[in-house]
Design an enzyme around this catalytic site. Structure first.
Site, PDB file in Angstrom:
ATOM      1  N   LYS A 198       0.837  -1.199   0.000  1.00  0.00           N
ATOM      2  CA  LYS A 198       0.000   0.000   0.000  1.00  0.00           C
ATOM      3  C   LYS A 198       0.871   1.247   0.000  1.00  0.00           C
ATOM      4  O   LYS A 198       2.013   1.203   0.457  1.00  0.00           O
ATOM      5  CB  LYS A 198      -0.854   0.019   1.284  1.00  0.00           C
TER       6      LYS A 198
ATOM      7  N   ARG B  76     -10.239 -11.602   2.147  1.00  0.00           N
ATOM      8  CA  ARG B  76     -11.113 -12.647   1.598  1.00  0.00           C
ATOM      9  C   ARG B  76     -10.420 -14.010   1.639  1.00  0.00           C
ATOM     10  O   ARG B  76     -11.076 -15.042   1.752  1.00  0.00           O
ATOM     11  CB  ARG B  76     -11.548 -12.262   0.176  1.00  0.00           C
TER      12      ARG B  76
HETATM   13  N1  BES Z   1      -8.025  -3.836   4.543  1.00  0.00           N
HETATM   14  C1  BES Z   1      -8.205  -3.411   3.213  1.00  0.00           C
HETATM   15  C2  BES Z   1      -9.498  -2.621   3.005  1.00  0.00           C
HETATM   16  C3  BES Z   1      -9.583  -1.317   3.741  1.00  0.00           C
HETATM   17  C4  BES Z   1      -9.204  -0.149   3.125  1.00  0.00           C
HETATM   18  C5  BES Z   1     -10.090  -1.260   5.018  1.00  0.00           C
HETATM   19  C6  BES Z   1      -9.292   1.052   3.783  1.00  0.00           C
HETATM   20  C7  BES Z   1     -10.193  -0.057   5.687  1.00  0.00           C
HETATM   21  C8  BES Z   1      -9.803   1.106   5.067  1.00  0.00           C
HETATM   22  C9  BES Z   1      -8.233  -4.609   2.277  1.00  0.00           C
HETATM   23  O1  BES Z   1      -7.452  -5.678   2.667  1.00  0.00           O
HETATM   24  C10 BES Z   1      -7.722  -4.151   0.961  1.00  0.00           C
HETATM   25  O2  BES Z   1      -6.561  -3.811   0.899  1.00  0.00           O
HETATM   26  N2  BES Z   1      -8.577  -4.136  -0.053  1.00  0.00           N
HETATM   27  C11 BES Z   1      -8.189  -3.700  -1.346  1.00  0.00           C
HETATM   28  C12 BES Z   1      -8.718  -4.698  -2.329  1.00  0.00           C
HETATM   29  C13 BES Z   1      -8.179  -4.525  -3.712  1.00  0.00           C
HETATM   30  C14 BES Z   1      -6.724  -4.879  -3.759  1.00  0.00           C
HETATM   31  C15 BES Z   1      -8.967  -5.407  -4.653  1.00  0.00           C
HETATM   32  C16 BES Z   1      -8.807  -2.323  -1.571  1.00  0.00           C
HETATM   33  O3  BES Z   1      -9.914  -2.080  -1.099  1.00  0.00           O
HETATM   34  O4  BES Z   1      -8.149  -1.491  -2.166  1.00  0.00           O
HETATM   35 MN    MN Z   2      -5.451  -5.473   1.993  1.00  0.00          MN
END
Ligand code: BES
Ligand code: MN
Ligand code: ZN
Length: 502
Positions: A280, A354
């Site tokens: 990230k 997931r």
């Molecule tokens: N934990 C994150 C989602 C999240 C984002 C929670 C911001 C709280 C605040 C999750 O694991 C994630 O990184 N999701 C990605 C999925 C994508 C790679 C398909 C996302 O939402 O960007």
């Molecule tokens: Mn994630």
């Protein structure tokens, strides 16, 4: 904060809270205080813009006698005073007084045109006060006087105070569960990682909850390749925690019937989500300490149910991992085999929640045959794009069940909004080399994530709550101060009370 109840009286000293209805209409107790202080309240109200509107208040200093202050809280219109408005009021009382008094006396009267009786109102205000009193300040070693809450004792005065106390008691236990969740969500990831989070869950055993902790080796034997793949880049060993609460034991001699199957709550417990190799951006990455929010809710919910001795059999299952980049980390393109036997092409290591839930859901279904499964996860940023921070996303394979959750959410102001599932979305996660891939295309990201989970629940009645937008609050509100909200504990506690304890 200590909360107590007493029969209605007019306090002679200290800090007092009374209610005023819209149109400067004093409640009976406000009138009594006004009389006792030679009209100090009416004078102060006349000299101000305060008219008793909802969310407004007026503090009258040294109104007379030995009273230090009287806070007049606006109630708005009598017919609009309901449980949620009163909880909100309770939270506002705490924030108004917390820096100014060590104890407060709140006077609650019957109000013409309001459906609730005074003792019912008092219980709601008390719940709101308790929820609003939460603070996570254990790491502040130099507490300044102005940010240290002084308020320690709040006493509610109403008719039939014993009944108010009886109504409040179970809700106080629910608040204990909410606070536990808020504590867990607030802890930083150097303190809270799979092993220490599992230890926190274990503290529930003193409440009669049976807590099992599965090790990495045990999960390997079970074939949980999806969950383990996420954890493999971290120095911290993953854990799977199973909590059993039996509040409605199987009737002796009776054949195990549908009524004896448990309900199951499953939580995403990513104690830190760096994204892994699909790392990230650094800005805001600290938020990913609360990526175990789903697990936090499941643990807090188990505490709430056991605390109020809910007549229900429930299991809680939380998958605990840390998602880190390293030389041992999972790579984009890796293919893992889940416990269900289905294979997954990991196209993005940041879509890890997931993967964790896939194995946790399948394990729960296989081992417990629950009548209903509800999972909670801070699963997608996309749900925040869709719903902001006021609703959680709801996905279910059963419309009636979805409505039950919507209704329970409205009752406790933890609202959920239903989004669709369907074969068009399911198709989007088919992989060319494995049974599925862990991401879809850019659009509909929360739905494809839910669709992915659906492949691991079989025919079980199931709902998925995407709580990414509601788990942490930057703004705060009277019953949920800034920070971890505990969103989901009260919602699911209420759903259990509505549907399973009838
Ligand atoms: N934990 C994150 C989602 C999240 C984002 C929670 C911001 C709280 C605040 C999750 O694991 C994630 O990184 N999701 C990605 C999925 C994508 C790679 C398909 C996302 O939402 O960007
Ligand atoms: Mn994630
Ligand atoms: Zn995550």
């Amino acid at each position: 904060m200590k909360i107590s109840f007493a029969n209605l009286a007019v306090p002679k000293a200290g800090a007092v809270v009374v209610c005023v209805l819209e149109g400067r209409k004093l409640t009976d107790s406000a009138q009594a205080i006004d009389d006792a202080t030679g009209g100090a309240l009416t004078r102060a109200i006349k000299a101000s813009t305060f008219k008793g509107a909802k969310h407004h208040s007026l503090t009258v200093m040294t109104p007379g006698g030995r009273l230090s202050r009287v806070v007049c809280m606006g109630l708005g219109k009598a017919k609009e005073v309901d449980a949620l408005a009163l909880q909100d009021l309770g939270g506002r009382i705490v924030s108004t007084l917390k820096a100014h008094a060590t104890s407060a006396q709140v006077l609650v009267d019957d109000i013409e045109g309001c459906e609730l009786k005074a003792h019912e109102m008092a219980a709601e205000v008390a719940l709101g006060a308790r929820l609003g009193s939460y603070a996570f300040d254990k790491y502040k070693t130099k507490k300044k006087a102005h940010d240290t809450p002084l308020l320690r004792d709040v006493k509610f005065y109403c008719k039939l105070s014993a009944k108010a106390q009886a109504l409040f008691a179970p809700q106080d236990k629910v608040a204990d569960g909410v606070f536990f969740t808020r504590d867990l969500v607030s802890e930083p990831s150097n303190v809270l990682y799979p092993e220490t989070l599992a230890e926190q869950a274990k503290t529930l055993s003193k409440m009669g909850i049976k807590v099992e902790v599965l090790s990495q080796a045990q999960m390997k034997r079970l074939g949980m390749g999806a969950l383990l793949g996420v954890a493999q880049g971290s120095a911290h060993e993953p854990k799977l925690v199973v909590m059993h609460y039996n509040g409605k034991p199987t009737r002796k001699g009776a054949k195990a019937a549908k009524a004896d199957q448990p309900v199951a709550f499953i939580g995403k417990g990513v104690t830190f989500d760096s994204g892994g190799i699909s790392i990230k951006p650094s800005a805001g990455m600290e938020d990913m300490k609360w990526d175990m929010g789903g697990a936090g809710v499941v643990i807090g919910l188990m505490k709430a149910l056991a605390g109020r001795k809910a007549k229900v059999n429930a299991v809680g299952v939380v998958g605990l991992v840390e998602n880190m980049p390293s030389g041992t980390a999972q790579r984009p393109g890796d293919i893992v085999t889940s416990m269900s036997g289905q294979t997954i092409e990991v196209l993005n290591t940041d879509a890890e929640g997931r993967l964790v839930l896939a194995d946790a859901l399948w394990y729960t279904k296989e081992r417990f045959n629950p009548h209903t499964m509800i999972d909670l996860a801070t699963l997608t940023g996309a749900i925040m794009v869709a719903l902001g921070s006021h609703y959680a996303g709801l996905f279910s394979n059963d419309d009636d069940f979805a409505w039950e959750l919507i209704k329970a959410g409205r009752e406790v102001d933890e609202r959920v909004w239903s989004l669709p599932l369907g074969p068009e979305y399911d198709k989007m996660i088919n992989s060319s080399v494995a049974d599925m891939q862990n991401i879809g295309e850019r659009w509909g990201g929360s739905i494809t994530a839910a669709q992915f989970l659906k492949r691991f629940v079989g025919d079980t009645k199931w709902a998925h709550l995407d709580i990414a937008g509601v788990t942490w609050s930057k703004a705060g509100k009277p019953v949920a101060p800034k920070g971890g909200t505990g969103f989901g504990v009260r919602l699911l506690d209420r759903w259990v009370a509505n549907q399973l304890e009838k």
